[in-house]
Write a protein that holds these residues in place. Structure first.
Motif, mmCIF file in Angstrom:
data_model
loop_
_atom_site.group_PDB
_atom_site.id
_atom_site.type_symbol
_atom_site.label_atom_id
_atom_site.label_comp_id
_atom_site.label_asym_id
_atom_site.label_seq_id
_atom_site.Cartn_x
_atom_site.Cartn_y
_atom_site.Cartn_z
ATOM 1 N N LEU A 89 0.834 -1.205 0.000
ATOM 2 C CA LEU A 89 0.000 0.000 0.000
ATOM 3 C C LEU A 89 0.872 1.258 0.000
ATOM 4 C CD1 LEU A 89 -2.967 -0.875 2.410
ATOM 5 C CD2 LEU A 89 -2.936 -0.914 -0.091
ATOM 6 N N ALA A 90 1.982 1.214 0.742
ATOM 7 C CA ALA A 90 2.881 2.384 0.773
ATOM 8 C C ALA A 90 3.472 2.618 -0.626
ATOM 9 C CB ALA A 90 3.983 2.172 1.803
ATOM 10 N N ALA A 91 3.841 1.537 -1.312
ATOM 11 C CA ALA A 91 4.386 1.673 -2.672
ATOM 12 C C ALA A 91 3.311 2.220 -3.612
ATOM 13 C CB ALA A 91 4.893 0.322 -3.174
ATOM 14 N N TRP A 92 2.080 1.777 -3.435
ATOM 15 C CA TRP A 92 0.980 2.262 -4.288
ATOM 16 C C TRP A 92 0.669 3.725 -4.019
ATOM 17 C CZ3 TRP A 92 -2.889 -2.477 -3.987
ATOM 18 C CH2 TRP A 92 -2.413 -3.481 -4.835
ATOM 19 N N GLU A 93 0.857 4.153 -2.783
ATOM 20 C CA GLU A 93 0.658 5.589 -2.514
ATOM 21 C C GLU A 93 1.696 6.394 -3.301
ATOM 22 O OE1 GLU A 93 0.441 7.274 1.693
ATOM 23 O OE2 GLU A 93 1.975 8.542 0.761
ATOM 24 N N LYS A 94 2.940 5.932 -3.266
ATOM 25 C CA LYS A 94 4.021 6.641 -3.986
ATOM 26 C C LYS A 94 3.766 6.660 -5.484
ATOM 27 C CE LYS A 94 8.009 6.438 -0.988
ATOM 28 N NZ LYS A 94 7.543 5.410 -0.008
ATOM 29 N N SER A 95 3.296 5.530 -6.031
ATOM 30 C CA SER A 95 3.107 5.460 -7.477
ATOM 31 C C SER A 95 1.773 6.084 -7.904
ATOM 32 C CB SER A 95 3.159 3.999 -7.944
ATOM 33 O OG SER A 95 2.105 3.271 -7.342
ATOM 34 N N GLY A 96 0.967 6.503 -6.944
ATOM 35 C CA GLY A 96 -0.316 7.151 -7.266
ATOM 36 C C GLY A 96 -1.450 6.165 -7.484
ATOM 37 N N GLN A 97 -1.184 4.884 -7.296
ATOM 38 C CA GLN A 97 -2.227 3.869 -7.501
ATOM 39 C C GLN A 97 -3.355 4.013 -6.478
ATOM 40 O OE1 GLN A 97 0.376 1.617 -9.131
ATOM 41 N NE2 GLN A 97 -1.123 1.566 -10.786
ATOM 42 N N ILE A 98 -3.000 4.374 -5.256
ATOM 43 C CA ILE A 98 -4.055 4.695 -4.280
ATOM 44 C C ILE A 98 -3.818 6.098 -3.730
ATOM 45 C CG2 ILE A 98 -4.630 2.332 -3.561
ATOM 46 C CD1 ILE A 98 -3.016 3.007 -0.966
ATOM 47 N N LYS A 99 -4.926 6.745 -3.374
ATOM 48 C CA LYS A 99 -4.836 8.138 -2.906
ATOM 49 C C LYS A 99 -4.790 8.222 -1.387
ATOM 50 C CE LYS A 99 -5.390 9.798 -7.086
ATOM 51 N NZ LYS A 99 -4.150 9.838 -7.839
ATOM 52 N N ASN A 100 -5.369 7.250 -0.713
ATOM 53 C CA ASN A 100 -5.508 7.349 0.729
ATOM 54 C C ASN A 100 -5.744 5.986 1.348
ATOM 55 O OD1 ASN A 100 -5.773 9.485 2.771
ATOM 56 N ND2 ASN A 100 -6.745 10.593 1.078
ATOM 57 N N VAL A 101 -5.353 5.852 2.609
ATOM 58 C CA VAL A 101 -5.728 4.662 3.393
ATOM 59 C C VAL A 101 -6.574 5.144 4.570
ATOM 60 C CG1 VAL A 101 -4.908 2.771 4.844
ATOM 61 C CG2 VAL A 101 -3.600 3.415 2.809
ATOM 62 N N ILE A 102 -7.771 4.597 4.666
ATOM 63 C CA ILE A 102 -8.564 4.833 5.886
ATOM 64 C C ILE A 102 -8.366 3.585 6.729
ATOM 65 C CG2 ILE A 102 -10.863 5.207 6.865
ATOM 66 C CD1 ILE A 102 -11.758 6.218 4.078
ATOM 67 N N THR A 103 -7.797 3.736 7.909
ATOM 68 C CA THR A 103 -7.568 2.543 8.718
ATOM 69 C C THR A 103 -8.316 2.605 10.035
ATOM 70 O OG1 THR A 103 -5.929 0.987 9.569
ATOM 71 C CG2 THR A 103 -5.434 3.337 9.889
ATOM 72 N N GLN A 104 -8.821 1.438 10.428
ATOM 73 C CA GLN A 104 -9.407 1.312 11.772
ATOM 74 C C GLN A 104 -8.324 0.935 12.764
ATOM 75 O OE1 GLN A 104 -13.309 -1.073 11.579
ATOM 76 N NE2 GLN A 104 -12.182 -1.668 9.774
ATOM 77 N N ASN A 105 -7.160 0.597 12.257
ATOM 78 C CA ASN A 105 -6.105 0.100 13.144
ATOM 79 C C ASN A 105 -5.423 1.239 13.887
ATOM 80 O OD1 ASN A 105 -6.735 -2.378 12.194
ATOM 81 N ND2 ASN A 105 -5.018 -2.534 10.779
ATOM 82 N N ILE A 106 -4.866 0.894 15.024
ATOM 83 C CA ILE A 106 -4.235 1.896 15.877
ATOM 84 C C ILE A 106 -2.763 1.578 16.046
ATOM 85 C CG2 ILE A 106 -6.363 2.410 17.108
ATOM 86 C CD1 ILE A 106 -5.240 0.492 19.321
ATOM 87 N N ASP A 107 -2.260 0.643 15.224
ATOM 88 C CA ASP A 107 -0.917 0.079 15.460
ATOM 89 C C ASP A 107 0.213 0.841 14.772
ATOM 90 O OD1 ASP A 107 -1.172 -0.693 12.759
ATOM 91 O OD2 ASP A 107 -1.790 -2.730 13.277
ATOM 92 N N ASN A 108 -0.122 1.865 13.990
ATOM 93 C CA ASN A 108 0.887 2.712 13.335
ATOM 94 C C ASN A 108 1.683 1.993 12.234
ATOM 95 O OD1 ASN A 108 1.864 5.442 13.457
ATOM 96 N ND2 ASN A 108 3.828 4.662 14.191
ATOM 97 N N LEU A 109 1.251 0.799 11.821
ATOM 98 C CA LEU A 109 2.072 0.034 10.869
ATOM 99 C C LEU A 109 1.990 0.584 9.444
ATOM 100 C CD1 LEU A 109 1.767 -3.672 12.099
ATOM 101 C CD2 LEU A 109 3.509 -1.960 12.619
ATOM 102 N N HIS A 110 0.875 1.176 9.054
ATOM 103 C CA HIS A 110 0.842 1.821 7.728
ATOM 104 C C HIS A 110 1.880 2.942 7.676
ATOM 105 C CE1 HIS A 110 -2.601 -0.190 6.015
ATOM 106 N NE2 HIS A 110 -3.361 0.109 7.050
ATOM 107 N N GLN A 111 1.917 3.731 8.739
ATOM 108 C CA GLN A 111 2.845 4.866 8.783
ATOM 109 C C GLN A 111 4.279 4.351 8.806
ATOM 110 O OE1 GLN A 111 0.150 4.298 10.572
ATOM 111 N NE2 GLN A 111 -0.992 6.144 11.048
ATOM 112 N N GLN A 112 4.531 3.304 9.589
ATOM 113 C CA GLN A 112 5.894 2.738 9.630
ATOM 114 C C GLN A 112 6.327 2.190 8.280
ATOM 115 O OE1 GLN A 112 7.070 -0.043 12.746
ATOM 116 N NE2 GLN A 112 5.540 0.872 14.080
ATOM 117 N N ALA A 113 5.366 1.729 7.483
ATOM 118 C CA ALA A 113 5.706 1.197 6.158
ATOM 119 C C ALA A 113 5.992 2.322 5.165
ATOM 120 C CB ALA A 113 4.555 0.328 5.642
#
Ligand code: NAD
Ligand code: ZN
Length: 255
Positions: A89-113
């Motif tokens: 997902l982080a790579a797709w954000e960089k390449s523009g494939q996805i615009k945003n992640v809405i997460t219910q998680n509280i673990d900070n792992l999207h941000q760490q990625a």
């Protein structure tokens, strides 16, 4: 080139061709990082009483609640790392494939990625917030060395900056999520059971606005029969990299 699984290839083509794709993630995306979902066998609620996350109970049973909260969230969250699903997902954000992640998680792992456009719908366990002066600060080691932390600025009670039972969704996250689900043309549901309200309404709104819905989950969910256009059964850490490979190699043609 040709892909062997027509459904995975179709998901890849849809993601590649979408103008405004977003991801909606739940506890399942972090399962392969070693963080168990709350429900089901081995889930957290089989071991601890969720009352410690009720805001009124927490305030009036501060030390006891903090002991449980440390055991539930911090003893094992600290050494967890993003898995290949977060990384994709982080790579797709960089390449523009996805615009945003809405997460219910509280673990900070999207941000760490490396994801920077993350809407934290339920907050983030890496921050604490003072209930008195409302200052926010990052979780540091001192928090765990004492029974129940107090605000270093005003000595007030502090809580993890994720929502407890009886609290409202943070206003900014709620507004940003609504904007996203109203403007996306594709939504990827990843590891989300759809049982937690009001978060579970976001994919429904996206679908009603005409977004194409892809579900990646090891199990069927509430969404599968109602709003999902393309269900993919399997683990997110294995499926997302396969989809990414297909997009990179443009192998959408199926015979
Ligand atoms: P949930 O509603 O987020 O559902 C978990 C879903 O993940 C289930 O449908 C399950 O079938 C699916 N799943 C499990 N392993 C998977 C995998 N490897 N790949 C793809 N899908 C997989 O879960 P919940 O545990 O009931 O969560 C309740 C709330 O608490 C949610 O808001 C959740 O985000 C939050 N929570 C967060 C964390 C975290 O921050 N990591 C952990 C537990 C719960
Ligand atoms: Zn304070």
């Amino acid at each position: 080139m040709k892909s062997s699984n027509p459904f995975i290839a179709e998901a890849a083509r849809r993601i590649d061709e979408a103008k405004h794709a977003i991801a909606f993630t739940g506890a399942g995306i972090s399962a392969e990082s070693g963080i168990p979902p709350f429900r089901g066998d081995g889930g957290i609620w089989n071991k601890y009483d969720p009352i410690v996350l009720d805001i009124r109970y927490f305030i009036s049973n501060y030390e006891q609640s903090w002991q449980a909260i440390k055991a539930i969230f911090y003893d094992f969250l600290c050494d967890k790392h993003p898995n290949r699903a977060h990384e994709t997902l982080a790579a797709w954000e960089k390449s523009g494939q996805i615009k945003n992640v809405i997460t219910q998680n509280i673990d900070n792992l999207h941000q760490q990625a490396g994801c920077t456009k993350v809407i934290e719908y339920h907050g983030n366990a890496q921050r604490l917030i003072c209930l008195d002066c409302k200052r926010e600060f990052e979780v540091k080691k001192w928090v765990f060395d004492i029974k129940a932390p107090l605000c270093p600025h005003c000595n007030g009670k502090v809580k993890p900056d994720f929502i407890f039972f009886g609290e409202r969704i943070p206003e900014q996250a709620a507004n940003e999520s609504l904007t996203e689900v109203e403007s996306c043309d594709l939504i990827l549901l990843i590891g989300a059971s759809g049982e937690v309200a009001p978060a579970n309404q976001l994919p429904v709104l996206a679908a009603h606005n005409g977004a194409y819905v892809i579900e990646i989950n090891t199990e069927k969910t509430h969404y599968t029969q109602s709003i999902v256009d393309l269900p993919l059964r399997g683990s997110s850490a294995s499926l997302l990299p396969i989809i990414a490979d297909i997009i990179n190699n443009k192998i959408y043609n199926i015979d």
